[in-house]
Structures are given as structure tokens and as C-alpha cells.
Design a protein around this motif. Structure first.
Motif, PDB file in Angstrom:
ATOM      1  N   THR A  75      37.178 -31.088  17.162  1.00 55.13           N
ATOM      2  CA  THR A  75      36.123 -30.900  16.157  1.00 55.13           C
ATOM      3  C   THR A  75      35.729 -32.196  15.474  1.00 55.13           C
ATOM      4  OG1 THR A  75      37.812 -30.334  14.510  1.00 55.13           O
ATOM      5  CG2 THR A  75      36.787 -28.514  15.715  1.00 55.13           C
ATOM      6  N   GLY A  76      36.433 -33.284  15.785  1.00 53.10           N
ATOM      7  CA  GLY A  76      36.069 -34.578  15.215  1.00 53.10           C
ATOM      8  C   GLY A  76      37.226 -35.237  14.491  1.00 53.10           C
ATOM      9  N   ILE A  77      37.308 -36.560  14.607  1.00 52.29           N
ATOM     10  CA  ILE A  77      38.310 -37.353  13.885  1.00 52.29           C
ATOM     11  C   ILE A  77      37.687 -37.814  12.577  1.00 52.29           C
ATOM     12  CG2 ILE A  77      39.794 -39.379  14.000  1.00 52.29           C
ATOM     13  CD1 ILE A  77      39.686 -39.212  17.021  1.00 52.29           C
ATOM     14  N   LYS A  78      38.304 -37.457  11.471  1.00 50.59           N
ATOM     15  CA  LYS A  78      37.732 -37.695  10.148  1.00 50.59           C
ATOM     16  C   LYS A  78      38.349 -38.922   9.488  1.00 50.59           C
ATOM     17  CE  LYS A  78      36.755 -32.792   9.384  1.00 50.59           C
ATOM     18  NZ  LYS A  78      36.914 -31.641   8.473  1.00 50.59           N
ATOM     19  N   GLY A  79      37.508 -39.722   8.863  1.00 53.50           N
ATOM     20  CA  GLY A  79      37.975 -40.891   8.145  1.00 53.50           C
ATOM     21  C   GLY A  79      38.301 -40.568   6.701  1.00 53.50           C
ATOM     22  N   GLN A  80      39.394 -41.124   6.214  1.00 55.93           N
ATOM     23  CA  GLN A  80      39.818 -40.947   4.831  1.00 55.93           C
ATOM     24  C   GLN A  80      40.169 -42.310   4.244  1.00 55.93           C
ATOM     25  OE1 GLN A  80      40.013 -37.977   2.967  1.00 55.93           O
ATOM     26  NE2 GLN A  80      38.862 -37.153   4.710  1.00 55.93           N
ATOM     27  N   ALA A  81      39.514 -42.653   3.148  1.00 64.68           N
ATOM     28  CA  ALA A  81      39.782 -43.943   2.502  1.00 64.68           C
ATOM     29  C   ALA A  81      41.217 -44.010   2.019  1.00 64.68           C
ATOM     30  CB  ALA A  81      38.817 -44.150   1.342  1.00 64.68           C
ATOM     31  N   LYS A  82      41.828 -45.178   2.116  1.00 63.41           N
ATOM     32  CA  LYS A  82      43.210 -45.364   1.682  1.00 63.41           C
ATOM     33  C   LYS A  82      43.299 -45.980   0.299  1.00 63.41           C
ATOM     34  CE  LYS A  82      46.045 -46.911   4.838  1.00 63.41           C
ATOM     35  NZ  LYS A  82      46.629 -47.731   5.932  1.00 63.41           N
ATOM     36  N   THR A  83      42.144 -46.307  -0.293  1.00 64.00           N
ATOM     37  CA  THR A  83      42.141 -46.876  -1.636  1.00 64.00           C
ATOM     38  C   THR A  83      42.567 -45.826  -2.653  1.00 64.00           C
ATOM     39  OG1 THR A  83      40.323 -48.309  -0.996  1.00 64.00           O
ATOM     40  CG2 THR A  83      40.742 -48.057  -3.345  1.00 64.00           C
ATOM     41  N   PRO A  84      43.505 -46.103  -3.533  1.00 69.31           N
ATOM     42  CA  PRO A  84      43.938 -45.110  -4.524  1.00 69.31           C
ATOM     43  C   PRO A  84      42.910 -44.942  -5.645  1.00 69.31           C
ATOM     44  CG  PRO A  84      45.097 -47.170  -4.870  1.00 69.31           C
ATOM     45  CD  PRO A  84      44.284 -47.348  -3.618  1.00 69.31           C
ATOM     46  N   GLY A  85      43.072 -43.849  -6.397  1.00 67.93           N
ATOM     47  CA  GLY A  85      42.243 -43.625  -7.580  1.00 67.93           C
ATOM     48  C   GLY A  85      40.928 -42.953  -7.265  1.00 67.93           C
ATOM     49  N   PRO A  86      40.030 -42.930  -8.241  1.00 67.23           N
ATOM     50  CA  PRO A  86      38.735 -42.257  -8.075  1.00 67.23           C
ATOM     51  C   PRO A  86      37.885 -42.843  -6.954  1.00 67.23           C
ATOM     52  CG  PRO A  86      39.173 -42.753 -10.395  1.00 67.23           C
ATOM     53  CD  PRO A  86      40.211 -43.466  -9.599  1.00 67.23           C
ATOM     54  N   LEU A  87      38.063 -44.124  -6.648  1.00 68.06           N
ATOM     55  CA  LEU A  87      37.283 -44.737  -5.579  1.00 68.06           C
ATOM     56  C   LEU A  87      37.517 -44.042  -4.245  1.00 68.06           C
ATOM     57  CD1 LEU A  87      35.417 -46.957  -4.535  1.00 68.06           C
ATOM     58  CD2 LEU A  87      37.433 -48.446  -4.311  1.00 68.06           C
ATOM     59  N   ARG A  88      38.715 -43.594  -4.044  1.00 68.00           N
ATOM     60  CA  ARG A  88      39.045 -42.896  -2.793  1.00 68.00           C
ATOM     61  C   ARG A  88      38.183 -41.656  -2.628  1.00 68.00           C
ATOM     62  NH1 ARG A  88      43.512 -41.959   0.710  1.00 68.00           N
ATOM     63  NH2 ARG A  88      43.678 -39.781   1.342  1.00 68.00           N
ATOM     64  N   ASN A  89      38.107 -40.858  -3.682  1.00 68.49           N
ATOM     65  CA  ASN A  89      37.321 -39.631  -3.619  1.00 68.49           C
ATOM     66  C   ASN A  89      35.828 -39.928  -3.444  1.00 68.49           C
ATOM     67  OD1 ASN A  89      37.199 -36.711  -3.802  1.00 68.49           O
ATOM     68  ND2 ASN A  89      36.234 -37.003  -5.808  1.00 68.49           N
ATOM     69  N   THR A  90      35.363 -40.966  -4.112  1.00 68.13           N
ATOM     70  CA  THR A  90      33.950 -41.351  -3.983  1.00 68.13           C
ATOM     71  C   THR A  90      33.611 -41.744  -2.548  1.00 68.13           C
ATOM     72  OG1 THR A  90      33.912 -42.127  -6.277  1.00 68.13           O
ATOM     73  CG2 THR A  90      32.177 -42.934  -4.814  1.00 68.13           C
ATOM     74  N   LEU A  91      34.462 -42.549  -1.933  1.00 67.39           N
ATOM     75  CA  LEU A  91      34.228 -42.978  -0.556  1.00 67.39           C
ATOM     76  C   LEU A  91      34.300 -41.810   0.417  1.00 67.39           C
ATOM     77  CD1 LEU A  91      36.274 -46.310  -0.529  1.00 67.39           C
ATOM     78  CD2 LEU A  91      33.789 -46.087  -0.385  1.00 67.39           C
ATOM     79  N   ASN A  92      35.276 -40.925   0.222  1.00 65.64           N
ATOM     80  CA  ASN A  92      35.436 -39.797   1.136  1.00 65.64           C
ATOM     81  C   ASN A  92      34.224 -38.871   1.090  1.00 65.64           C
ATOM     82  OD1 ASN A  92      37.915 -40.741   1.955  1.00 65.64           O
ATOM     83  ND2 ASN A  92      39.084 -39.417   0.587  1.00 65.64           N
ATOM     84  N   ILE A  93      33.750 -38.589  -0.110  1.00 69.54           N
ATOM     85  CA  ILE A  93      32.578 -37.708  -0.239  1.00 69.54           C
ATOM     86  C   ILE A  93      31.339 -38.379   0.339  1.00 69.54           C
ATOM     87  CG2 ILE A  93      31.033 -36.606  -1.894  1.00 69.54           C
ATOM     88  CD1 ILE A  93      33.437 -36.128  -3.689  1.00 69.54           C
ATOM     89  N   GLY A  94      31.187 -39.684   0.038  1.00 72.71           N
ATOM     90  CA  GLY A  94      30.030 -40.390   0.560  1.00 72.71           C
ATOM     91  C   GLY A  94      30.029 -40.467   2.076  1.00 72.71           C
ATOM     92  N   PHE A  95      31.190 -40.711   2.674  1.00 74.13           N
ATOM     93  CA  PHE A  95      31.260 -40.806   4.134  1.00 74.13           C
ATOM     94  C   PHE A  95      30.990 -39.456   4.783  1.00 74.13           C
ATOM     95  CE2 PHE A  95      33.563 -40.919   8.203  1.00 74.13           C
ATOM     96  CZ  PHE A  95      32.978 -42.034   8.768  1.00 74.13           C
ATOM     97  N   GLU A  96      31.543 -38.396   4.209  1.00 73.54           N
ATOM     98  CA  GLU A  96      31.318 -37.060   4.773  1.00 73.54           C
ATOM     99  C   GLU A  96      29.841 -36.687   4.710  1.00 73.54           C
ATOM    100  OE1 GLU A  96      32.360 -33.786   6.862  1.00 73.54           O
ATOM    101  OE2 GLU A  96      33.648 -35.488   6.341  1.00 73.54           O
ATOM    102  N   ASN A  97      29.177 -37.063   3.645  1.00 72.81           N
ATOM    103  CA  ASN A  97      27.733 -36.806   3.554  1.00 72.81           C
ATOM    104  C   ASN A  97      26.954 -37.628   4.572  1.00 72.81           C
ATOM    105  OD1 ASN A  97      28.091 -34.992   1.427  1.00 72.81           O
ATOM    106  ND2 ASN A  97      27.847 -36.577  -0.138  1.00 72.81           N
ATOM    107  N   TRP A  98      27.417 -38.862   4.837  1.00 71.35           N
ATOM    108  CA  TRP A  98      26.717 -39.719   5.793  1.00 71.35           C
ATOM    109  C   TRP A  98      26.849 -39.227   7.220  1.00 71.35           C
ATOM    110  CZ3 TRP A  98      29.038 -42.756   9.678  1.00 71.35           C
ATOM    111  CH2 TRP A  98      28.162 -43.601  10.368  1.00 71.35           C
ATOM    112  N   THR A  99      27.939 -38.547   7.547  1.00 73.46           N
ATOM    113  CA  THR A  99      28.163 -38.130   8.932  1.00 73.46           C
ATOM    114  C   THR A  99      27.030 -37.256   9.467  1.00 73.46           C
ATOM    115  OG1 THR A  99      29.504 -36.235   8.165  1.00 73.46           O
ATOM    116  CG2 THR A  99      30.680 -38.277   8.744  1.00 73.46           C
ATOM    117  N   ASP A 100      26.357 -36.505   8.604  1.00 75.10           N
ATOM    118  CA  ASP A 100      25.243 -35.664   9.067  1.00 75.10           C
ATOM    119  C   ASP A 100      24.044 -36.502   9.492  1.00 75.10           C
ATOM    120  OD1 ASP A 100      26.662 -33.360   8.676  1.00 75.10           O
ATOM    121  OD2 ASP A 100      25.874 -32.993   6.671  1.00 75.10           O
ATOM    122  N   ASP A 101      23.908 -37.702   8.947  1.00 74.70           N
ATOM    123  CA  ASP A 101      22.765 -38.568   9.258  1.00 74.70           C
ATOM    124  C   ASP A 101      23.166 -39.760  10.113  1.00 74.70           C
ATOM    125  OD1 ASP A 101      21.155 -36.939   7.591  1.00 74.70           O
ATOM    126  OD2 ASP A 101      21.867 -38.044   5.833  1.00 74.70           O
ATOM    127  N   ALA A 102      24.353 -39.724  10.686  1.00 77.12           N
ATOM    128  CA  ALA A 102      24.854 -40.888  11.411  1.00 77.12           C
ATOM    129  C   ALA A 102      24.111 -41.129  12.717  1.00 77.12           C
ATOM    130  CB  ALA A 102      26.348 -40.731  11.683  1.00 77.12           C
TER     131      ALA A 102
END
Length: 463
Positions: free
Chosen positions: A73-100
Motif C-alpha cells: 500500500t506504500g512506504i510512508k515517510g516519517q520525520a525524525k525531528t522531535p517536537g512539534p516540527l515532526r508533526n508539521t512535516l508529517n502532515i505536510g508530506f502526507e498532504n503532498w503525496t496526493d499531488d506528487a
């Protein structure tokens, strides 16, 4: 005589039997220059593999088995940066995958499946970054658009080998790619464009140091698949002939005239209708054909050949043929353990390194530079890749072993959760939300079932 003396001298100075000469050694094939062999045979092998993947059921099954194992079903990327930045990157990347996908046909995970499919069949896959301002997309192109006929020495010291440009140190610096596939070249107007290596993702399995282009994974089994195709066609024709019930009227004097039917030259062509009573002349007899039946040795031969093809493709044979008749719990478990090691190695050394990481780096860099993510570029680059959940052969035993390993400190809970294809932060947030909702509604659930006693029936019998 001279040839015999030469072979005797050669064999007498070599300790390895496989390197000796003589009549036996002369029948062994050799490949002295693998890089040259790959360069010369790559295109022909890929063309034959494409034909087999489109027409041969076993070849098509092998391709889809690798796609399912490596990507699912797909290999998913998860940011390794701790803190709120991690969640921001993960949400942003998941949203980008639809337009990749620059072509707008699939998403980032569908592109992964397409790349693996082309790597298995063609031996390689190419993807190009398409950037519109600060918006990023990726376009997967045919491997044949990379001009394999373009080999030259440039004035600046760079060398182009099969469309790939290297600098004096052997580092890849550019790719020379046609703007359209050959099938769309109606008037030979294709234009070759030089893309910097940073703009191209070239995915292939490197089997030999210095290898420039990939070679199809079907290379070891193309001949076997082709021969098996011809053999199956012959067996199918044999079965069709066996299904044809043919009757022959034998007369004592050799004439067939008394039998009713249509005349075709000197032969009477007739047939029997259901319920027909046919009277024969004195001395005549009817004999029916008895075609040979398919024996067990034919079935065994087909099974052995399919296993050889599966081994050549690096797949368990039941994934290729879909036949589970000879599989038991122990054999399928042992086979899957070894196959999963192979899959995991390819996921990280081939897919992650050559395609997934460059895509994440380019996307994360643009997110930071565009101001959509408030961070330094270096903070946004670390990433881990979560592969799809691997289904167990025996879920009850495997889950129990996993729980015991976590409790004993032999593996982390993050590692156990990642093996299921889930991000642990997301899982913990969902568990906390479920617990809060249950507490608010006064609901109580059993959180941990009692451990089962595998020896309970034996213990009760002993008592």
C-alpha cells in the motif's frame, strides 16, 4: 592434437575443476566482462522481459508479487525531528503525496508501485523532478528515454556512457534524456535534454561495481519461461486432440463406401448424432482413437520448472504459481522469513536510497525555503521510512512473542509498532483519544487478554 595438448596443459595447471579445460570444460559458458555484457544485452533482455510480462501468466504473477512485497500500500515517510516540527512535516508530506504525480494519475504511493514494476521488468526506472515555483512534483518516465546509444568523451573531461554523464572522478553529473518515448515519435522529432543528476532519480539494482544501467530481473529465467510457454502450448494442443473423439470404420476389403457421410476426395467424412444406430456391413468394424493421457511425470516436470523460475526471480514458488497444495505451516514460515529479509534489504538499499530519500530531501528543502515550515533545512531532512504491515502466518503466536520481546527489553515498542506500518506518535494519540472518550462515557474495556497456556490440555490430561 595441438588442441588436446593445450587443454591438457591448461587443466594440469588449474586446481579448480570448474576452471579446467578438456572436453568437459569446453562446454562451460563464460562471461569475462560483465559490464560489457550488461551494456550489450540490456536492451534485448528488457524487450523480451516486457513481452513475457504482458503475455505469460507466470511472468505477470512474478512482477505483481515483487510489487506487492516491496511496496504494498506504500512506504510512508516519517520525520525524525522531535517536537512539534515532526508533526508539521508529517502532515505536510502526507498532504503532498496526493499531488506528487506530475501527470496527476496516481499519488506518491502509486508511483512507488510503478517504479518497482518497471525495475523488475526493464531493470531500471527513471523519475524527474518537476518544479513549478516552490511546488514540487515527480514524473516517472520510460527507461528507454535515457539514450542508451549516446556514449562519448566530452571536451571538459566528462564521459557519457549509455546516456549517463560522469565527471573525471566517475561521479554521475547528468542524464541525457529524450523528451518523449519512442512510441510517440511520429516524425523523429524527439529532443534530447541534459538533466543534472540532482534532478533525476535513477532506480536500479546494481549487481556489478561500475554498472551504469540496470538489467531486468527476468534475465536468469527468460529462456526457461519461453521454453515453458512452448511446452505448455504443445501440451494444450495435445489435450485438444485428445478431447476429439474420432471413429474409424474398417472394412474387410479396405473400402469405406457403405458408410453414410460426405465424400472428401477418397475419404468419407461423417459423424454420429446422439441416439443414432449405425448398421455396418458384414466384415466392417468401428475403432475409436485412444490418444495418450497426461501422466504424473508431466505434472511433476511443470512443477519443477515453475520452481526453477521462482528461484531465478528470487520469489517463493507459491507466490509465483499460487499453488499452496504442498505448503505447510513450517515450510511457509521458514520461506517467508528468508523472503522478508530479502525484501527488507531491497526496500532500504534500493527504494529508500535511490527514490524515497531524494524525494523527501527535495520536498523538505522546498517547504523550509518557501516559508511553509518554520525550521532550518538540516532539521527537516532526517526521515525514517515505515514499510507496509507484514501479515503473520500465525498471528496469535507472533503477537505473543512480540509482546514478550518488548517486555524483556529485546526490542522497543517503537520498533514493534513500525513493523505494523504505523507511526507510534499517531498510534499513541489515537489510544489516548479512545481512552479519554471511553472514560467520559463511563465505558470499560479489557485492555490485555489473559495469556493463553499452550500446555493446558496436556496439563489437564495429566491431572
Amino acid at each position: 592434437m595441438l588442441s588436446r595438448i593445450k587443454n591438457w596443459l591448461t587443466s594440469s595447471t588449474r586446481s579448480y575443476q570448474a576452471a579446467q579445460g578438456g572436453r568437459r570444460g569446453s562446454a562451460l559458458k563464460t562471461m569475462h566482462h560483465p559490464l560489457q555484457s550488461i551494456a550489450a544485452a540490456r536492451g534485448t533482455l528488457a524487450a523480451r522481459a516486457r513481452y513475457l510480462a504482458a503475455n505469460n501468466p507466470l511472468a505477470a504473477s512474478g512482477v505483481e508479487a515483487w510489487v506487492s512485497a516491496l511496496v504494498g500500500t506504500g512506504i510512508k515517510g516519517q520525520a525524525k525531528t522531535p517536537g512539534p516540527l515532526r508533526n508539521t512535516l508529517n502532515i505536510g508530506f502526507e498532504n503532498w503525496t496526493d499531488d506528487a504525480d506530475a501527470d496527476g494519475i496516481t499519488d506518491f504511493y502509486g508511483m512507488q508501485a510503478l517504479i518497482v514494476r518497471r525495475v523488475v521488468i526493464d531493470g531500471e526506472a527513471l523519475a524527474i523532478f518537476v518544479q513549478d515555483g516552490d511546488r514540487l512534483a515527480i514524473r516517472v518516465i520510460e527507461a528507454e528515454q535515457l539514450d542508451a546509444s549516446y556514449t562519448a568523451n566530452l571536451a571538459n573531461g566528462n564521459v557519457i556512457v549509455q546516456g549517463v554523464e560522469h565527471d573525471a572522478n566517475g561521479k554521475r553529473v547528468a542524464y541525457h534524456v529524450f523528451d518523449r518515448p519512442a512510441a510517440m515519435d511520429y516524425a523523429s522529432t524527439r529532443q534530447r535534454t541534459r538533466y543534472a543528476a540532482s534532478e533525476v532519480m535513477h532506480v536500479f539494482r546494481r549487481d556489478v561495481p561500475g554498472q551504469v544501467r540496470g538489467i531486468t530481473w527476468f534475465a536468469p529465467v527468460i529462456v526457461r519461461l519461453s521454453d515453458l510457454d512452448g511446452w505448455r502450448d504443445a501440451q494444450m494442443m495435445r489435450q485438444r486432440m485428445a478431447a476429439m473423439l474420432a471413429g474409424f470404420v474398417v472394412s474387410a476389403d479396405g473400402s469405406g463406401a457403405p458408410l453414410e457421410g460426405q465424400q472428401s476426395g477418397s475419404t468419407i467424412v461423417g459423424g454420429f448424432e446422439p441416439g443414432t444406430l449405425q448398421y455396418l456391413e458384414p466384415g466392417q468394424d468401428i475403432r475409436f482413437s485412444e490418444p495418450a493421457k497426461i501422466g504424473q511425470e508431466v505434472i511433476d516436470f511443470a512443477d519443477i520448472t515453475e520452481r526453477e523460475i521462482a528461484v531465478g526471480l528470487g520469489l517463493p514458488d507459491y507466490l509465483l504459481s499460487g499453488d499452496l497444495s504442498d505448503v505447510n505451516y513450517s515450510s511457509i514460515r521458514a520461506g517467508m522469513v528468508e523472503f522478508r529479509r530479502r525484501v527488507e534489504a531491497l526496500q532500504h538499499s534500493l527504494l529508500a536510497f535511490q527514490f524515497l530519500r531524494p524525494a523527501w530531501r527535495r520536498w523538505a528543502t522546498l517547504e523550509v525555503l518557501s516559508g511553509r515550515v518554520d525550521a532550518q533545512v538540516a532539521e527537516a531532512l532526517p526521515v525514517s521510512w515505515i514499510t507496509p504491515k507484514v501479515h503473520w502466518v500465525d498471528p496469535a503466536k507472533d503477537v505473543r512473542a512480540e509482546v514478550e520481546a518488548v517486555a524483556a527489553g529485546l526490542m522497543s515498542r517503537r520498533e514493534a509498532v513500525a513493523a505494523r506500518g504505523i507511526d507510534i506518535e499517531q498510534l499513541d494519540a489515537e489510544i489516548a483519544a479512545d481512552k479519554a472518550r471511553a472514560d467520559a462515557l463511563g465505558l470499560t474495556f479489557t485492555t490485555m487478554p489473559p495469556a493463553a497456556n499452550d500446555n493446558q490440555p496436556a496439563a489437564q490430561a495429566a491431572a
